[in-house]
Design an enzyme around this catalytic site. Structure first.
Site, PDB file in Angstrom:
ATOM      1  N   LYS A  83       1.142  -1.214   0.339  1.00 44.55           N
ATOM      2  CA  LYS A  83      -0.180  -0.396  -0.464  1.00 44.55           C
ATOM      3  C   LYS A  83       0.867   1.143  -0.500  1.00 44.55           C
ATOM      4  CE  LYS A  83      -4.394   1.096   2.121  1.00 44.55           C
ATOM      5  NZ  LYS A  83      -5.691   0.853   3.454  1.00 44.55           N
TER       6      LYS A  83
HETATM    7  O1  G3P Z   1      -9.489   1.960   4.540  1.00 48.80           O
HETATM    8  C1  G3P Z   1      -8.878   3.059   5.435  1.00 48.80           C
HETATM    9  C2  G3P Z   1      -9.482   3.398   5.957  1.00 48.80           C
HETATM   10  O2  G3P Z   1      -8.863   2.215   6.871  1.00 48.80           O
HETATM   11  C3  G3P Z   1      -9.500   4.905   6.572  1.00 48.80           C
HETATM   12  O3  G3P Z   1     -10.934   4.773   7.467  1.00 48.80           O
HETATM   13  O4  G3P Z   1     -12.333   4.813   9.147  1.00 48.80           O
HETATM   14  O5  G3P Z   1     -10.042   5.526   9.400  1.00 48.80           O
HETATM   15  O6  G3P Z   1     -11.403   6.743   7.476  1.00 48.80           O
HETATM   16  P1  G3P Z   1     -11.137   5.644   8.478  1.00 48.80           P
END
Ligand code: G3P
Length: 216
Positions: A83
Site C-alpha cells: 500500500k
Molecule cells: O482503508 C482506509 C480506512 O482504514 C480509513 O478508514 O474510517 O479511518 O477513514 P477511516
C-alpha cells in the site's frame, strides 16, 4: 463486489474468514499501531488466514524508501499487496514496484485525477476514501462511481477498493456504484448480517415451535 476486512486485528479476521465472505484484508499504519504488534508478524499471520490480497502499507515518504520497504513487505508472503500513499514520490514507487512485479494499492485517494494517475503509474488497486470525504461534506460514493466510470471508459485495469467505509449503507452504495471491492471494518461486516425483522422472525419461529412441541 468482493468484501475485504479493513483491520489488523487477527481475531476479527479469523472470525470474518469463518463466515466465508472475506476475500482479502487491508491494513494501514493506524490500524497496525492500534494492535500494538510487530508489523511483519501481523502481516505474516493475516496472510496465513486469508489467501486473498492483504494490503500492508509503507511508512517511508521518499520513493527509494517506499520501494525498499515495499520489497520487504512483499517478501513476507505471496499475497501481500504493497500500500502506497497517493503522492508524487508514491507514484514513482508504484511504477518501480510494478516493474519488479510487485502489486500495489494506492491509498488516500480523494479525487478522480489521483485515481487516474495511480492507475496509469501501474497500481493494481486504488482506494478512494468514502467516509473521510463525507466527513468534510463531499460525496464519497459519488467519487467511487466516477472512478469506476473513468476506468471503464478508458480501459484502465486497476480495481477500485471503496475504503473508509463507516456503515452498511456505504457498502450497498459502493456495490451499486460498481466498485470491485469494499474494505470494511469488522463491526460493519457484523451489522451487514443483521436485520430487526430477521431477529424478531427467528424469535417467533422458535416460540411457535416450542409451544407446539410442548403441547404434544
Ligand atoms: O482503508 C482506509 C480506512 O482504514 C480509513 O478508514 O474510517 O479511518 O477513514 P477511516
Amino acid at each position: 463486489m468482493k468484501l475485504f476486512l479493513d483491520t489488523a486485528n487477527v481475531d476479527d479476521i479469523r472470525r470474518g474468514a469463518n463466515l466465508g465472505v472475506v476475500a482479502g484484508v487491508t491494513t494501514n499504519p493506524s490500524l497496525v499501531a492500534k494492535e500494538g504488534r510487530d508489523l511483519t508478524q501481523v502481516i505474516k499471520e493475516i496472510t496465513a488466514i486469508v489467501p486473498g490480497p492483504v494490503s500492508a502499507e509503507v511508512v517511508a515518504t521518499d520513493t527509494e524508501g517506499m520501494v525498499a520497504e515495499g520489497l520487504r513487505l512483499a517478501a513476507i508472503a505471496e499475497n501481500v499487496i504493497v500500500k502506497i500513499p497517493m503522492t508524487e514520490a508514491g507514484l514513482a514507487a508504484v511504477r518501480q514496484l510494478a516493474q519488479q512485479g510487485v502489486k500495489t494499492n494506492v491509498t488516500l485517494v480523494f479525487s478522480v485525477n489521483q485515481a487516474l494517475l495511480a492507475a496509469q503509474a501501474g497500481a493494481a488497486y486504488v482506494s478512494p476514501f468514502v467516509g473521510r470525504l463525507d466527513d468534510i461534506g463531499q460525496d464519497g460514493i459519488a467519487l467511487v462511481a466516477d472512478i469506476v466510470d473513468l476506468f471503464k471508459l478508458h480501459g484502465l485495469k486497476a480495481a477500485v477498493i471503496a475504503a473508509s467505509i463507516r456503515h452498511p449503507m456505504h457498502v450497498t452504495q459502493a456495490a451499486m456504484a460498481g466498485a470491485q471491492i469494499a474494505t470494511v471494518p469488522y463491526a460493519v461486516l457484523k451489522q451487514m448480517t443483521q436485520h430487526p425483522l430477521t431477529a424478531s422472525g427467528l424469535e417467533k419461529f422458535l416460540a411457535d415451535w416450542k409451544n407446539a412441541t410442548e403441547k404434544k
